[in-house]
Design a protein around this motif. Structure first.
Motif, PDB file in Angstrom:
ATOM      1  N   UNK A 196      24.031  16.318  81.973  1.00  0.00           N
ATOM      2  CA  UNK A 196      22.625  16.311  82.350  1.00  0.00           C
ATOM      3  C   UNK A 196      22.059  14.903  82.234  1.00  0.00           C
ATOM      4  N   UNK A 197      20.941  14.671  82.933  1.00  0.00           N
ATOM      5  CA  UNK A 197      20.255  13.389  82.876  1.00  0.00           C
ATOM      6  C   UNK A 197      19.078  13.492  81.906  1.00  0.00           C
ATOM      7  N   UNK A 198      18.832  12.400  81.186  1.00  0.00           N
ATOM      8  CA  UNK A 198      17.667  12.320  80.312  1.00  0.00           C
ATOM      9  C   UNK A 198      17.032  10.945  80.487  1.00  0.00           C
ATOM     10  N   UNK A 199      15.705  10.889  80.269  1.00  0.00           N
ATOM     11  CA  UNK A 199      14.981   9.633  80.372  1.00  0.00           C
ATOM     12  C   UNK A 199      14.251   9.387  79.060  1.00  0.00           C
ATOM     13  N   UNK A 200      14.302   8.150  78.590  1.00  0.00           N
ATOM     14  CA  UNK A 200      13.707   7.807  77.299  1.00  0.00           C
ATOM     15  C   UNK A 200      12.190   7.706  77.400  1.00  0.00           C
ATOM     16  N   UNK A 201      11.524   8.304  76.442  1.00  0.00           N
ATOM     17  CA  UNK A 201      10.069   8.200  76.352  1.00  0.00           C
ATOM     18  C   UNK A 201       9.704   8.059  74.875  1.00  0.00           C
ATOM     19  N   UNK A 202       8.450   7.766  74.603  1.00  0.00           N
ATOM     20  CA  UNK A 202       8.007   7.719  73.226  1.00  0.00           C
ATOM     21  C   UNK A 202       8.044   9.121  72.622  1.00  0.00           C
TER      22      UNK A 202
ATOM     23  N   UNK B  81      11.927   2.173  77.011  1.00  0.00           N
ATOM     24  CA  UNK B  81      11.219   3.327  77.547  1.00  0.00           C
ATOM     25  C   UNK B  81      11.475   3.394  79.051  1.00  0.00           C
ATOM     26  N   UNK B  82      11.888   4.567  79.529  1.00  0.00           N
ATOM     27  CA  UNK B  82      12.194   4.724  80.946  1.00  0.00           C
ATOM     28  C   UNK B  82      13.673   4.675  81.265  1.00  0.00           C
ATOM     29  N   UNK B  83      14.499   4.264  80.286  1.00  0.00           N
ATOM     30  CA  UNK B  83      15.943   4.219  80.532  1.00  0.00           C
ATOM     31  C   UNK B  83      16.488   5.624  80.757  1.00  0.00           C
TER      32      UNK B  83
ATOM     33  N   UNK C  39      21.429   3.523  90.489  1.00  0.00           N
ATOM     34  CA  UNK C  39      22.103   3.170  89.256  1.00  0.00           C
ATOM     35  C   UNK C  39      22.969   4.336  88.811  1.00  0.00           C
ATOM     36  N   UNK C  40      23.913   4.063  87.981  1.00  0.00           N
ATOM     37  CA  UNK C  40      24.720   5.109  87.377  1.00  0.00           C
ATOM     38  C   UNK C  40      24.299   5.202  85.916  1.00  0.00           C
ATOM     39  N   UNK C  41      23.526   6.225  85.544  1.00  0.00           N
ATOM     40  CA  UNK C  41      23.090   6.333  84.145  1.00  0.00           C
ATOM     41  C   UNK C  41      24.281   6.357  83.204  1.00  0.00           C
ATOM     42  N   UNK C  42      24.264   5.553  82.163  1.00  0.00           N
ATOM     43  CA  UNK C  42      25.401   5.520  81.231  1.00  0.00           C
ATOM     44  C   UNK C  42      25.440   6.761  80.355  1.00  0.00           C
ATOM     45  N   UNK C  43      26.582   7.027  79.800  1.00  0.00           N
ATOM     46  CA  UNK C  43      26.700   8.098  78.825  1.00  0.00           C
ATOM     47  C   UNK C  43      25.920   7.702  77.577  1.00  0.00           C
ATOM     48  N   UNK C  44      25.191   8.663  76.996  1.00  0.00           N
ATOM     49  CA  UNK C  44      24.409   8.372  75.804  1.00  0.00           C
ATOM     50  C   UNK C  44      25.315   7.961  74.651  1.00  0.00           C
TER      51      UNK C  44
ATOM     52  N   UNK D  99       0.692   1.201  76.036  1.00  0.00           N
ATOM     53  CA  UNK D  99       2.011   1.717  76.411  1.00  0.00           C
ATOM     54  C   UNK D  99       2.816   0.571  77.004  1.00  0.00           C
ATOM     55  N   UNK D 100       4.024   0.357  76.512  1.00  0.00           N
ATOM     56  CA  UNK D 100       4.858  -0.736  77.010  1.00  0.00           C
ATOM     57  C   UNK D 100       6.218  -0.206  77.451  1.00  0.00           C
ATOM     58  N   UNK D 101       6.529  -0.305  78.762  1.00  0.00           N
ATOM     59  CA  UNK D 101       7.829   0.167  79.224  1.00  0.00           C
ATOM     60  C   UNK D 101       8.972  -0.733  78.768  1.00  0.00           C
ATOM     61  N   UNK D 102       8.635  -1.914  78.235  1.00  0.00           N
ATOM     62  CA  UNK D 102       9.687  -2.822  77.781  1.00  0.00           C
ATOM     63  C   UNK D 102       9.997  -2.660  76.295  1.00  0.00           C
ATOM     64  N   UNK D 103       9.272  -1.757  75.624  1.00  0.00           N
ATOM     65  CA  UNK D 103       9.511  -1.546  74.202  1.00  0.00           C
ATOM     66  C   UNK D 103      10.935  -1.061  73.972  1.00  0.00           C
ATOM     67  N   UNK D 104      11.582  -1.619  72.979  1.00  0.00           N
ATOM     68  CA  UNK D 104      12.963  -1.240  72.655  1.00  0.00           C
ATOM     69  C   UNK D 104      12.939  -0.396  71.393  1.00  0.00           C
ATOM     70  N   UNK D 105      13.503   0.801  71.473  1.00  0.00           N
ATOM     71  CA  UNK D 105      13.549   1.714  70.337  1.00  0.00           C
ATOM     72  C   UNK D 105      14.990   2.118  70.086  1.00  0.00           C
ATOM     73  N   UNK D 106      15.274   2.492  68.864  1.00  0.00           N
ATOM     74  CA  UNK D 106      16.623   2.932  68.528  1.00  0.00           C
ATOM     75  C   UNK D 106      16.713   4.442  68.636  1.00  0.00           C
TER      76      UNK D 106
END
Length: 271
Positions: A135-141, A126-128, A114-119, A211-218
Motif C-alpha cells: 500500500x501507499x502512504x503519505x507523511x503528514x503531521x 511532510x508529503x513524502x 516517482x517510485x515510492x520507496x519501501x518504508x 505548516x512547513x512541507x520541508x519539515x523533517x521528522x523521524x
C-alpha cells in the motif's frame, strides 16, 4: 421560354449562386485538406499507433493486482497473432509499469512521477510517499492527543480538523499532554501556550508555527500502526501505476522514431 428571352442567367440567379457557393466551398476545402492531411501520415506511424494502443488495452484489461510483468527489452510484435502479417515485419515493442503517485501543489493535483520507496525507520519530509505491505502512504503531521508523552521538537496539528488549519505546533517543553488548550488552538505564529492551562503550567508547552512541507521528522513506527506521538502520521493513499508502451518502427535506431502511449491506473484501495 417567353418570346424575347434568350435563356441566360439573370442577375438575381447569379447573386444566389455566389451566396450559396460562398457557404459550401469553404466546407469542401476543409474536408479536402483534412483528407489530404490524414493521407500524409506515414503508414508506419498508423501501424505503430494501432500496435501501441492494442498492447495498452491488453495490459489494462487485467486486474490491478495481476498486471503483466513489464518488458524492458524490445521484442518483435509479430509473435502476436494480430500482427503476424508480413506487413508488420520489423515492428518491435516493450512496456514499462511502475508505481507513481499524485501530489497536491498549491491546490492543484499534479502527477509526480516517482517510485515510492519501501518504508524504513528514518527521517521523512511532510508529503513524502512510502510503500508498505503493498500500500501507499503519505507523511503528514501527527494529530495532538491527550495524556501522551511529547518531547522538545515534536510537531503536531490541532485535533478534530479534517485538514490542518495552516499551522502546526512545536513542543518546547517535554512532558505529558493534558486535556488541550482552552478554546481554539492558536493561529498566531510564535505564540506559546500550555495544552492544559493552569498556573503554573504543569503540562507540555507548545509554540505555533506555520505548516512547513520541508519539515523533517523521524519515524520509527510502521504506517500500519498509526501515529507516533508528535512525529509522523502516515495517511493511506491510493496506489497508482503508470504504464508506458513503446513501439519501434522498422529501421528505427533512435527514440525519435519510437511511438509511445501512456496511461495511469489505480486500484482505489485507499480512502
Amino acid at each position: 421560354m417567353r418570346p424575347g428571352e434568350n435563356g441566360g442567367i439573370t442577375l438575381l440567379e447569379l447573386i444566389v449562386f455566389i451566396l450559396v457557393g460562398s457557404f459550401f466551398i469553404p466546407l469542401a476545402y476543409v474536408a479536402f485538406t483534412a483528407a489530404v492531411k490524414e493521407t500524409s501520415i506515414p503508414e508506419y506511424l498508423v501501424k505503430a499507433r494501432l500496435i501501441a494502443e492494442s498492447k495498452m488495452e491488453d495490459i489494462t484489461s487485467h486486474d490491478y493486482a495481476s498486471l503483466p510483468a513489464p518488458s524492458s527489452n524490445y521484442t518483435a510484435v509479430n509473435t502476436d497473432l494480430r500482427f503476424n502479417d508480413v506487413s508488420y515485419q520489423g515492428y518491435q515493442w516493450k512496456w514499462n509499469i511502475f508505481d507513481t503517485a499524485y501530489s497536491d501543489t498549491s491546490g492543484h493535483i499534479v502527477t509526480t512521477v516517482q517510485v515510492p520507496p519501501q518504508w524504513q525507520a528514518g527521517t521523512y519530509k511532510i508529503g513524502d510517499y512510502v510503500k508498505f505491505s503493498g500500500l501507499f502512504y503519505r507523511a503528514n503531521y501527527s494529530v495532538w492527543q491527550k495524556a501522551q508523552p511529547y518531547s522538545v521538537g515534536d510537531y503536531v496539528i490541532a485535533p478534530g480538523a479534517v485538514s490542518p488549519n495552516q499551522h502546526a505546533y512545536r513542543c518546547i517543553t517535554t512532558g505529558m499532554s493534558g486535556d488541550g488548550p482552552d478554546g481554539e488552538w492558536s493561529t498566531v505564529d510564535g505564540s506559546e501556550f500550555c495544552d492544559d492551562p493552569g498556573s503554573p503550567c504543569s503540562n507540555v508547552m507548545w509554540k505555533t508555527v506555520p505548516i512547513s512541507p520541508t519539515a523533517v521528522l523521524s519515524s520509527n513506527q510502521t504506517p500500519s500502526t498509526g501515529d507516533e506521538y508528535g512525529k509522523i502520521r502516515w495517511i493511506p493513499m491510493n496506489p497508482y501505476k503508470q504504464i508506458d508502451v513503446f513501439v519501434k518502427v522498422p529501421n528505427c535506431s533512435s527514440d525519435s522514431c519510437v511511438y509511445k502511449v501512456s496511461s495511469i491506473i489505480t486500484s482505489r484501495m485507499g480512502p
